[in-house]
Write a protein that holds these residues in place. Structure first.
Motif, PDB file in Angstrom:
ATOM      1  N   VAL A  29      10.864  32.473  54.679  1.00  0.00           N
ATOM      2  CA  VAL A  29      12.255  32.441  54.209  1.00  0.00           C
ATOM      3  C   VAL A  29      12.935  31.240  54.844  1.00  0.00           C
ATOM      4  CG1 VAL A  29      14.454  33.625  54.635  1.00  0.00           C
ATOM      5  CG2 VAL A  29      12.483  34.942  53.864  1.00  0.00           C
ATOM      6  N   ILE A  30      13.859  30.622  54.101  1.00  0.00           N
ATOM      7  CA  ILE A  30      14.715  29.615  54.736  1.00  0.00           C
ATOM      8  C   ILE A  30      16.161  29.901  54.364  1.00  0.00           C
ATOM      9  CG2 ILE A  30      14.551  27.831  52.899  1.00  0.00           C
ATOM     10  CD1 ILE A  30      14.344  25.843  55.455  1.00  0.00           C
ATOM     11  N   VAL A  31      17.050  29.682  55.321  1.00  0.00           N
ATOM     12  CA  VAL A  31      18.471  29.953  55.089  1.00  0.00           C
ATOM     13  C   VAL A  31      19.296  28.772  55.618  1.00  0.00           C
ATOM     14  CG1 VAL A  31      18.531  31.389  57.210  1.00  0.00           C
ATOM     15  CG2 VAL A  31      20.384  31.584  55.552  1.00  0.00           C
ATOM     16  N   GLY A  32      20.368  28.473  54.876  1.00  0.00           N
ATOM     17  CA  GLY A  32      21.267  27.397  55.311  1.00  0.00           C
ATOM     18  C   GLY A  32      22.712  27.785  55.093  1.00  0.00           C
ATOM     19  N   GLN A  33      23.600  27.063  55.752  1.00  0.00           N
ATOM     20  CA  GLN A  33      25.049  27.291  55.605  1.00  0.00           C
ATOM     21  C   GLN A  33      25.674  25.983  55.146  1.00  0.00           C
ATOM     22  OE1 GLN A  33      25.169  28.569  59.775  1.00  0.00           O
ATOM     23  NE2 GLN A  33      26.044  30.511  59.123  1.00  0.00           N
ATOM     24  N   HIS A  72      22.568  21.790  59.291  1.00  0.00           N
ATOM     25  CA  HIS A  72      23.433  20.992  58.415  1.00  0.00           C
ATOM     26  C   HIS A  72      23.032  21.097  56.950  1.00  0.00           C
ATOM     27  CE1 HIS A  72      25.439  19.411  61.898  1.00  0.00           C
ATOM     28  NE2 HIS A  72      24.288  19.010  62.401  1.00  0.00           N
ATOM     29  N   GLY A  73      22.731  22.304  56.539  1.00  0.00           N
ATOM     30  CA  GLY A  73      22.501  22.589  55.129  1.00  0.00           C
ATOM     31  C   GLY A  73      21.412  21.754  54.500  1.00  0.00           C
ATOM     32  N   PHE A  93      17.851  30.888  50.830  1.00  0.00           N
ATOM     33  CA  PHE A  93      19.208  31.460  50.798  1.00  0.00           C
ATOM     34  C   PHE A  93      20.210  30.401  51.258  1.00  0.00           C
ATOM     35  CE2 PHE A  93      16.122  34.771  51.546  1.00  0.00           C
ATOM     36  CZ  PHE A  93      16.433  35.671  50.535  1.00  0.00           C
ATOM     37  N   TYR A  94      21.326  30.345  50.533  1.00  0.00           N
ATOM     38  CA  TYR A  94      22.349  29.353  50.890  1.00  0.00           C
ATOM     39  C   TYR A  94      23.684  30.077  50.960  1.00  0.00           C
ATOM     40  CZ  TYR A  94      23.250  24.292  51.229  1.00  0.00           C
ATOM     41  OH  TYR A  94      23.527  23.019  51.670  1.00  0.00           O
ATOM     42  N   ILE A  95      24.330  30.019  52.121  1.00  0.00           N
ATOM     43  CA  ILE A  95      25.598  30.729  52.332  1.00  0.00           C
ATOM     44  C   ILE A  95      26.724  29.719  52.139  1.00  0.00           C
ATOM     45  CG2 ILE A  95      26.893  32.222  53.915  1.00  0.00           C
ATOM     46  CD1 ILE A  95      24.231  32.524  55.555  1.00  0.00           C
ATOM     47  N   GLY A  96      27.544  29.924  51.114  1.00  0.00           N
ATOM     48  CA  GLY A  96      28.588  28.925  50.882  1.00  0.00           C
ATOM     49  C   GLY A  96      29.543  29.294  49.767  1.00  0.00           C
TER      50      GLY A  96
END
Ligand code: F6P
Length: 412
Positions: A5-9, A41-42, A108-111
């Motif tokens: 899994v990879i996640v970014g903000q 850094h996304g 997953f991208y939180i934004g």
């Protein structure tokens, strides 16, 4: 066992965005993800190879609890716009090559709405090249301007802060027996949700702000001063809340009248700042009274000492719901919040096509603003009030809140 899994903000941080990160991390781990990576850094940092193994950062249940209560984006953020999708595009090729190297199966991208543009484009590119990677958006923004979802995590806590601090400022203004004007400048870009939250200050022990100006209704600055003058005939202390994105009748931002240095991000958004200063100076000059500008600025999105428990809980839930949906095979979606009832307040999660959400700005409906365009209505307040309920105290160490810090970010 699930894959990696990879996640970014991405985008502007909130006081509870890390609760969503914690929700993604914990749910992915509990549901058997092999490795949970975080991009620093996304997507911009990801392109530069800035990736960390999150299980080396979050090593205990206590870390998860501290992370939830840590403001700002733990992994750092970016405002980076991906190019339009076309087969063979270098940037997309680079991204998918890196995803392959790390054996990523879930992304997953939180934004906010700009970040959902990233999820949308990655989903579209995956389809072109026949990639099986699942892409999911996790909503966040203090602006509350995302389409389809009832509201966005981050908004409730910022609204709670705005309501609280507006009450405090109003009290402060009462102390001198002399005319004074205070102009509060509130974030939210082109939507007035957060500025409208200043009306929460009104109650048994506080009159609330005298006027509230949202970007949805243009402001004539001369009429603005006249309205303040009319209020001054009745009271000493006048408090006005105005959005950073308030617009003039000709479509320019009010802040463009100030002499602030302009900066524009990759999505073409101007940095909005200086509205309150401009109007306070104008009032002081034309009305001959003391006038103060208070720009809540960064404070309103990082005040984690006064988060709404409803908000921080929902932020965690949307992270978990995104993982569940992706692990069940969904892609190209964003998690949304659906309000089931106001009293008692109940909300559930669902998922929705990200193509309908990316780049769309949801504004405050006209019927939730009064006729003159100078206040929000009771319906607006009924909508916001459940979102600011209850508190979650920070974990205090030596008199101050303890935060979880990402060492790689600290080093820059
Ligand atoms: O989108 C969230 C937000 O906080 C807006 O309310 C504000 O206009 C913007 O971000 C500020 O962005 P930055 O911190 O990048 O200047």
């Amino acid at each position: 066992m699930k894959g990696n899994v990879i996640v970014g903000q991405s985008g502007g941080p909130t006081a509870v965005i890390n609760s969503s990160l914690a929700g993604v991390f914990k749910t992915a781990r509990d549901r058997g993800a092999k490795t949970v990576y975080g991009m620093l850094h996304g997507i911009q940092g990801f392109l530069d190879g800035k990736v960390v193994d999150l299980s080396k950062h979050i090593t205990s249940d206590l870390d998860i609890e501290i992370l939830k209560r840590t403001p700002s984006s733990y992994l750092g953020s970016c405002r980076y716009k991906l190019p339009e999708v076309s087969k063979g595009n270098e940037i997309f090729e680079q991204i998918f090559a890196r995803l392959k190297d790390l054996e990523i199966e879930y992304f997953f991208y939180i934004g906010g709405n700009d970040s959902m543009d990233t999820i949308k484009k990655l989903t579209d590119y995956a389809e072109i090249i026949g990639s099986d990677i699942k892409f999911m958006g996790v909503p966040k923004t203090i602006d509350n301007d995302l389409a389809v979802t009832d509201h966005t995590p981050g908004f409730g806590s910022a609204a709670k802060y705005i309501g609280s601090i507006t009450k405090e400022v109003i009290r402060d203004g009462l102390v001198y027996d002399k005319a004074n004007v205070t102009i509060l400048e509130i974030m939210g870009r082109n939507a007035g949700w957060l500025t409208g939250a200043a009306a929460l200050a009104r109650g048994e022990d506080c009159e609330g702000p005298d006027m509230i100006f949202l970007p949805e209704i243009p402001v004539d600055v001369d009429e603005f001063v006249q309205k303040v003058k009319a209020l001054q005939d009745k009271k000493n202390a006048v408090v006005v809340a105005i959005s950073e994105g308030a617009k003039l009748p000709d479509g320019r931002y009010v802040c463009e009248l100030s002499d602030n240095v302009d900066s524009v991000d990759a999505f073409g958004h101007k940095q909005l700042s200086g509205t309150a200063t401009y109007l306070a100076n104008k009032c002081a000059r034309e009305l001959g009274c003391k006038a103060r500008a208070i720009e809540f600025s960064t404070l309103q999105r990082c005040a984690s000492h006064i988060v709404s428990r409803v908000d921080i809980t929902e932020a965690f839930q949307v992270g978990g719901a995104a993982v569940k949906a992706a692990f069940e095979g969904e892609t190209g979606k964003m998690v949304i919040l659906k309000r089931v009832s106001d009293d008692p307040y109940q909300c559930t999660t669902d998922i929705y096509d990200v193509h309908m959400i990316a780049n769309v700005e949801k504004k405050v409906p006209r019927e939730w603003i009064n006729e003159e365009g100078t206040y929000v209505t009771q319906d607006f307040l009924n909508y916001v009030r459940p979102l600011i309920q209850a508190e979650l105290t920070p974990i205090m160490v030596d008199g101050l809140p303890r935060h979880l810090c990402c060492e790689e970010l600290r080093r820059g």
